[in-house]
Design an enzyme around this catalytic site. Structure first.
Site, PDB file in Angstrom:
ATOM      1  CE  LYS A 274     100.305 -44.542-120.359  1.00 13.35           C
ATOM      2  NZ  LYS A 274     100.598 -42.914-120.635  1.00 13.35           N
TER       3      LYS A 274
ATOM      4  CE  LYS B  54     114.698 -34.934-114.465  1.00 15.99           C
ATOM      5  NZ  LYS B  54     114.191 -33.811-113.610  1.00 15.99           N
TER       6      LYS B  54
ATOM      7  CB  CYS C 215     109.326 -29.961-120.004  1.00 16.88           C
ATOM      8  SG  CYS C 215     108.150 -30.989-119.371  1.00 16.88           S
TER       9      CYS C 215
ATOM     10  CG  LEU D  30     104.518 -32.348-110.722  1.00 14.08           C
ATOM     11  CD1 LEU D  30     103.605 -33.646-111.143  1.00 14.08           C
ATOM     12  CD2 LEU D  30     104.706 -32.180-109.203  1.00 14.08           C
TER      13      LEU D  30
END
Ligand code: UDX
Length: 438
Positions: A35, A322, A262, A153
């Protein structure tokens, strides 16, 4: 100021880029070498609207850089932000803090001048105490304060939410730490409420907020079930409710149940924390159970549409949890798809951004279409599972010509029911009842 952000995921990367854009000198640290290499090569490692441009600008200006070395990142930092994952323990469902404690242990040795260690990850109440004790044990002479600075966020809107937060919460009773954070967030003075509370309250605010939002979503989903029995229209009901400023019009979109990295984990962690503290959060416990069942309920509705068809073909629009994100973690769409696969259905899925991440989870159990119409070719039913705006603009004539039978189960109320009927579809959605085309 010199800021170090530990963790370059959906919270750490937008936070680091945002702070660099505010003029701070930021170094982002991650243990995942691949990463870091990708970020150092100038590639953003996740999909967030607006992030690539800000990332590029601040990498080129040198305001943000990336490293795998804690020493490089910590030694001269004024603030060290912990933004590592706190995934649910697979058995207990409590927040697993191994990454938090590992980061705390490693950074402790490099603390020299006064440093604020800010826990941004979502952590159970009291974690700040444990992080503080761990650092003190590792480096008894270190001069530091541990504070809680929870993130709010939304995925897909992280850049927007970073620069336009409803509030900034700083959890600390240390005057020194508050002074440093006042400097860090000077940009937001007069733009948003900067709330100074105790560390415990700050840690609680994050869970209590997410759990409330999850309850609000489940509430409107149950109201949708009620509307389906009474002939009301959940969209009208939500509009009427939302005009009450005490309720507010957001997070009142009925759907297949909430998902994401979350809400599911934070509601479970909140319930676990409460049980350990001897408090029964029955409302949240109930929402956790019913929200999971709702995905199965949606899969049943879809299968009902094709129960008389041999080897039915199901088209699925939407795989991400979503709209606005490529993230498929705890995606309601994928949970529904897995339920359909278990019942032997043949599925072709389409998602504007998340197909690759969906493939990492589903593999070749489904086919992946390059566009929404390709997914519908030859399908017996179309299931709309993620609220991507492009689905609202679907050409229903084209859709009708491609499908083998014209059935739609719209789990996100994306399509226009009147238009669907006019075009001859047997259309069903959430929170409304219609005469089905016989
Ligand atoms: C959430 C919180 O909103 C954010 O403040 C926190 O910092 C992180 O968790 P996120 O998980 O990115 O953000 O997604 P969110 O936009 O909250 O949606 C969560 C789930 O609820 C999604 O599956 C979404 O489809 C669903 N949802 C949301 C609904 O079903 N109806 C709604 O009205 C809103």
């Amino acid at each position: 100021m010199k800021i170090s952000v530990i963790g370059t995921g959906y919270v750490g990367l937008p936070t680091g880029v945002g702070l660099a854009e505010l003029g701070h000198d930021v170094i982002c640290i991650d243990k995942d070498e691949s990463k870091i290499k990708t970020l150092q090569s100038g590639q953003v490692t996740l999909f967030e609207e607006g992030l690539p441009a800000l990332f590029k600008k601040n990498v080129e200006s040198g305001k943000i850089r990336f490293s795998g070395s804690f020493q490089e990142g910590i030694e001269n930092a004024d603030v060290v932000i912990l933004a590592v994952g706190t995934p649910p323990d697979p058995v207990t469902k409590e927040a697993d803090l191994k990454y938090i404690f590992a980061a705390a242990e490693e950074l402790a040795q490099y603390l020299n001048d006064y440093t604020v260690v800010a826990v941004k990850s979502t952590v159970p109440v009291g974690t700040g105490d444990k992080v503080e004790a761990l650092i003190r044990q590792k480096n008894p002479t270190a001069d530091f304060d541990v504070i809680s600075v929870p993130e709010f966020l939304r995925e897909g809107y992280a850049v927007q939410d970073f620069f336009h937060p409803d509030r900034i919460v700083i959890g600390s009773n240390s005057q020194r730490a508050q002074k440093v954070m006042h400097e860090l967030y000077r940009y937001f003075e007069g733009k948003t409420e900067i709330l100074y509370v105790s560390r415990y309250s700050s840690e609680t605010i994050k869970y209590a907020s997410n759990a409330f939002l999850a309850v609000k979503i489940h509430y409107i989903n149950e109201m949708a079930d009620f509307c389906e029995k009474t002939g009301a229209d959940i969209r009208e009901v939500a509009k009427g409710m939302g005009l009450d400023k005490r309720i507010g019009n957001r997070f009142l979109n009925a759907g297949p149940g909430y998902g994401g990295s979350c809400f599911p984990k934070d509601t479970m962690a909140m319930a676990c924390m409460a049980r350990k503290a001897g408090v029964n959060l029955s409302l949240i416990e109930n929402v956790i159970e019913k929200n999971a069942a709702r995905k199965k309920q949606m899969a049943h509705r879809i299968l009902e549409q094709v129960k008389d068809i041999q080897d039915p073909k199901i088209a699925v629009w939407g795989l991400a949890f979503k709209e606005g994100t490529d993230d498929c973690r705890e995606s309601p769409a994928l949970e529904i798809v897995q339920e359909l696969i278990a019942k032997g259905a043949k599925i072709t899925g389409y998602d504007p951004k998340a197909s690759e991440n969906a493939r990492k989870i589903l593999g070749n159990q489904i086919s992946y279409a390059a566009d929404m119409y390709e997914a519908a070719r030859g399908a017996d039913v179309l299931a709309v599972l993620t609220e991507w705006p492009e689905f609202k603009k679907a050409d229903l004539d084209k859709l009708s010509s491609l499908m083998r039978s014209q059935k739609i189960v719209d789990c996100r109320n994306m399509l226009n029911s009147n238009e669907a009927f006019e075009k001859g579809f047997d259309y069903s959605c959430i929170g409304q009842t219609f005469k089905t085309v016989s």
